[in-house]
Structures are given as C-alpha cells and as structure tokens.
Scaffold this motif. Structure first.
Motif, PDB file in Angstrom:
ATOM      1  N   GLY A   2       0.794  -1.213   0.000  1.00 32.92           N
ATOM      2  CA  GLY A   2       0.000   0.000   0.000  1.00 32.92           C
ATOM      3  C   GLY A   2       0.828   1.265   0.000  1.00 32.92           C
ATOM      4  N   GLY A   3       1.689   1.442  -1.004  1.00 38.46           N
ATOM      5  CA  GLY A   3       2.520   2.637  -1.055  1.00 38.46           C
ATOM      6  C   GLY A   3       3.534   2.632   0.066  1.00 38.46           C
ATOM      7  N   ASN A   4       3.911   3.831   0.531  1.00 41.22           N
ATOM      8  CA  ASN A   4       4.896   3.892   1.613  1.00 41.22           C
ATOM      9  C   ASN A   4       4.300   4.434   2.911  1.00 41.22           C
ATOM     10  OD1 ASN A   4       4.591   6.578   0.936  1.00 41.22           O
ATOM     11  ND2 ASN A   4       6.767   7.045   0.916  1.00 41.22           N
ATOM     12  N   VAL A   5       2.979   4.485   3.025  1.00 44.27           N
ATOM     13  CA  VAL A   5       2.327   4.931   4.261  1.00 44.27           C
ATOM     14  C   VAL A   5       1.839   3.730   5.064  1.00 44.27           C
ATOM     15  CG1 VAL A   5       0.444   6.289   5.240  1.00 44.27           C
ATOM     16  CG2 VAL A   5       1.682   7.139   3.247  1.00 44.27           C
ATOM     17  N   VAL A   6       1.054   2.868   4.446  1.00 44.71           N
ATOM     18  CA  VAL A   6       0.607   1.626   5.078  1.00 44.71           C
ATOM     19  C   VAL A   6       1.019   0.470   4.178  1.00 44.71           C
ATOM     20  CG1 VAL A   6      -1.362   0.270   5.827  1.00 44.71           C
ATOM     21  CG2 VAL A   6      -1.348   2.731   6.205  1.00 44.71           C
ATOM     22  N   SER A   7       1.755  -0.447   4.707  1.00 42.48           N
ATOM     23  CA  SER A   7       2.202  -1.584   3.904  1.00 42.48           C
ATOM     24  C   SER A   7       2.431  -2.797   4.810  1.00 42.48           C
ATOM     25  CB  SER A   7       3.493  -1.232   3.168  1.00 42.48           C
ATOM     26  OG  SER A   7       3.891  -2.262   2.318  1.00 42.48           O
ATOM     27  N   PRO A   8       1.707  -3.888   4.548  1.00 40.55           N
ATOM     28  CA  PRO A   8       0.760  -4.097   3.453  1.00 40.55           C
ATOM     29  C   PRO A   8      -0.620  -3.523   3.777  1.00 40.55           C
ATOM     30  CG  PRO A   8       0.931  -6.088   4.750  1.00 40.55           C
ATOM     31  CD  PRO A   8       1.925  -5.127   5.328  1.00 40.55           C
ATOM     32  N   ALA A   9      -1.318  -3.060   2.759  1.00 40.16           N
ATOM     33  CA  ALA A   9      -2.692  -2.581   2.900  1.00 40.16           C
ATOM     34  C   ALA A   9      -3.630  -3.727   2.547  1.00 40.16           C
ATOM     35  CB  ALA A   9      -2.937  -1.391   1.981  1.00 40.16           C
ATOM     36  N   SER A  10      -4.669  -3.933   3.344  1.00 39.77           N
ATOM     37  CA  SER A  10      -5.599  -5.037   3.103  1.00 39.77           C
ATOM     38  C   SER A  10      -7.011  -4.512   2.887  1.00 39.77           C
ATOM     39  CB  SER A  10      -5.578  -6.019   4.291  1.00 39.77           C
ATOM     40  OG  SER A  10      -5.916  -5.359   5.497  1.00 39.77           O
ATOM     41  N   TYR A  11      -7.751  -5.208   2.009  1.00 39.36           N
ATOM     42  CA  TYR A  11      -9.106  -4.795   1.645  1.00 39.36           C
ATOM     43  C   TYR A  11     -10.027  -6.012   1.636  1.00 39.36           C
ATOM     44  CZ  TYR A  11      -6.658  -0.630   0.030  1.00 39.36           C
ATOM     45  OH  TYR A  11      -5.863   0.484  -0.036  1.00 39.36           O
ATOM     46  N   ASP A  12     -11.292  -5.794   1.961  1.00 41.97           N
ATOM     47  CA  ASP A  12     -12.287  -6.842   1.911  1.00 41.97           C
ATOM     48  C   ASP A  12     -12.520  -7.241   0.457  1.00 41.97           C
ATOM     49  OD1 ASP A  12     -15.266  -7.800   1.640  1.00 41.97           O
ATOM     50  OD2 ASP A  12     -14.775  -8.024   3.769  1.00 41.97           O
ATOM     51  N   LEU A  13     -12.452  -8.545   0.168  1.00 40.97           N
ATOM     52  CA  LEU A  13     -12.558  -9.021  -1.206  1.00 40.97           C
ATOM     53  C   LEU A  13     -13.928  -8.739  -1.805  1.00 40.97           C
ATOM     54  CD1 LEU A  13     -10.947 -10.541  -3.371  1.00 40.97           C
ATOM     55  CD2 LEU A  13     -11.906 -12.673  -2.497  1.00 40.97           C
ATOM     56  N   LYS A  14     -14.982  -8.790  -0.989  1.00 36.75           N
ATOM     57  CA  LYS A  14     -16.336  -8.602  -1.508  1.00 36.75           C
ATOM     58  C   LYS A  14     -16.713  -7.129  -1.642  1.00 36.75           C
ATOM     59  CE  LYS A  14     -18.202 -12.968   0.249  1.00 36.75           C
ATOM     60  NZ  LYS A  14     -19.228 -13.596   1.122  1.00 36.75           N
ATOM     61  N   THR A  15     -16.367  -6.312  -0.653  1.00 40.52           N
ATOM     62  CA  THR A  15     -16.833  -4.926  -0.623  1.00 40.52           C
ATOM     63  C   THR A  15     -15.767  -3.904  -1.020  1.00 40.52           C
ATOM     64  OG1 THR A  15     -16.214  -4.568   1.701  1.00 40.52           O
ATOM     65  CG2 THR A  15     -18.379  -5.551   1.257  1.00 40.52           C
ATOM     66  N   GLY A  16     -14.499  -4.283  -0.956  1.00 42.70           N
ATOM     67  CA  GLY A  16     -13.429  -3.326  -1.225  1.00 42.70           C
ATOM     68  C   GLY A  16     -13.111  -2.443  -0.042  1.00 42.70           C
ATOM     69  N   GLU A  17     -13.756  -2.712   1.101  1.00 44.80           N
ATOM     70  CA  GLU A  17     -13.528  -1.889   2.302  1.00 44.80           C
ATOM     71  C   GLU A  17     -12.106  -2.101   2.829  1.00 44.80           C
ATOM     72  OE1 GLU A  17     -15.175  -1.509   6.929  1.00 44.80           O
ATOM     73  OE2 GLU A  17     -16.020  -2.981   5.525  1.00 44.80           O
ATOM     74  N   TYR A  18     -11.443  -0.993   3.193  1.00 48.33           N
ATOM     75  CA  TYR A  18     -10.102  -1.079   3.756  1.00 48.33           C
ATOM     76  C   TYR A  18     -10.178  -1.716   5.132  1.00 48.33           C
ATOM     77  CZ  TYR A  18      -5.675   0.404   5.809  1.00 48.33           C
ATOM     78  OH  TYR A  18      -4.445   0.423   6.434  1.00 48.33           O
ATOM     79  N   ARG A  19      -9.302  -2.723   5.409  1.00 51.87           N
ATOM     80  CA  ARG A  19      -9.373  -3.485   6.644  1.00 51.87           C
ATOM     81  C   ARG A  19      -8.113  -3.349   7.502  1.00 51.87           C
ATOM     82  NH1 ARG A  19     -13.120  -7.600   6.146  1.00 51.87           N
ATOM     83  NH2 ARG A  19     -12.807  -7.890   8.382  1.00 51.87           N
ATOM     84  N   GLY A  20      -7.232  -2.454   7.149  1.00 55.27           N
ATOM     85  CA  GLY A  20      -5.963  -2.373   7.858  1.00 55.27           C
ATOM     86  C   GLY A  20      -5.909  -1.285   8.905  1.00 55.27           C
ATOM     87  N   GLN A  21      -4.694  -0.973   9.327  1.00 54.21           N
ATOM     88  CA  GLN A  21      -4.471   0.032  10.358  1.00 54.21           C
ATOM     89  C   GLN A  21      -4.674   1.438   9.814  1.00 54.21           C
ATOM     90  OE1 GLN A  21      -0.400  -0.398  11.536  1.00 54.21           O
ATOM     91  NE2 GLN A  21       0.409   0.121   9.542  1.00 54.21           N
TER      92      GLN A  21
END
Length: 211
Positions: A2-21
C-alpha cells in the motif's frame, strides 16, 4: 503493498472496504518493499530493497517479513524472515532464503516456517548451500526437483566476477549442475515457466532461457 504509508494494505474481497491500520498523519511507515506474495494461502510475504532506491543499492538493501492473514484485522503482526533485497522462493514443501548480501542460500521446511509465522520459534534450516559459499546469490527459484540460484562468483586474481546459474539438490543442497551466464544478472531476475524453462534477466536487458 500500500505505497509507503501503510504496507501491506488489506481490503475486503467482496466490498473493497479497507481493513488495515489507520494511516495516522500520513507519515511514511512502509518505505521498504516492492515484492509481495502469498505463502500457503494464509500468509503474506512482503519486502525487498528500499523503495525508489537503485537496484544496485547495497548500503541499505531492505528486508522481508511475513504476516498471517486475519479475517477481522486484515493482517497480523510482522514476523521477520531475512535481511536483504533478494525475495525468498517457496513451494508447498520448502522455503529458500538468502539472509543478506553474501550470505549462503538456505532451505527450510515449509511447515516449520508456517509455524514460525504463526508465533512459534524460528526454525533451523534443513541445509545451507555450502557449494556456492563465497558467492553472492541474487535470485532464487524452487522447482519440483531442485532449488535454482543465480550467483555472482569471485575469480582469483581477476576483478571481473563470474555469473552462474546453479541447481541445488532439494535434500542436502549439493550442486547438481551449473551454467555460466553471459553477463551480470538482475537481482530477483529468475523464474521458471510452466513448461520448465528457466528464464534469467540480465542487467543489459537480455533474457537467457534454458530449456
């Protein structure tokens, strides 16, 4: 990543909602790593050289970590795998890694490595590749019948290195065969296609294929 701010960035497979910190104030927190992969379907492997740095960077080359995938939180805490910018390679049975520049490639049991990622003790390697000690492994690949390594090998009384493609035995790491490459190889520039052909990317832009 996820770029250089949050890595790794995680997203919900069904909704695309961001699930990380939370990204906080947007300050860089993930400057390392341009490589990402999935280990045994349940773990993310992430890392590599310092982002945006030269490929030849040997001063601050980076590291690799593994993260267990968590259904609620996205990813779990980082578990360090090894230093350096060379990506590990694996299949369902083994993991091959190079722990920093000029280190000897080592082979680990994949189940033991999975247990470590999930919070256990870091395992000891099955073997280390003493056959290529003294060289600098810049790329790895795991095949059903061996581990491949691209290495820069020093020459006695010669400032020009010898670049080789080596095949190592899965059981004990002894040398099965080696081929001399026509020029220097790119770090991480090794792959095997579905027909078993070995492809090596060279720094001058050429691709060498071994059938």
């Amino acid at each position: 990543p996820g770029g250089n701010v949050v890595s790794p960035a995680s997203y919900d497979l069904k909704t695309g909602e961001y699930r990380g910190q939370s990204p906080g104030d947007g300050s860089p927190q993930g400057n390392r790593g341009e490589e990402i992969g999935v280990f045994r379907g349940q773990h993310i492997v992430l890392g590599g050289r310092l982002r945006f740095s030269p490929i030849e960077n040997v001063v601050n080359p980076g590291q690799f970590s593994a993260f267990a995938i968590d259904a609620e939180q996205g990813v779990g805490p980082a578990r360090g795998l090894h230093q350096g910018k060379i990506p590990p390679a694996w299949n369902d049975d083994v993991v091959a890694m190079v722990d920093g520049r000029l280190a000897v490639p080592a082979c680990y049991d994949a189940s033991a490595m999975e247990a470590y990622i999930e919070g256990g003790e870091k395992p000891q390697p099955r073997w280390v590749a003493k056959a290529i000690a003294g060289g600098d492994a810049v790329a790895l690949a795991v095949t059903p019948n061996g581990i491949l390594a691209v290495c820069e090998m020093p020459r006695a009384r010669d400032r020009h290195s010898r670049w080789t493609l080596c095949a190592l035995d899965l059981k004990d790491g002894h040398m099965l065969w080696e081929r001399t490459l026509p020029d220097a190889a790119r770090p991480g520039g090794l792959t095997v296609d579905r027909d078993g052909r070995i492809l090596v990317s060279l720094t001058d832009g050429r691709i060498v294929c071994y059938g």
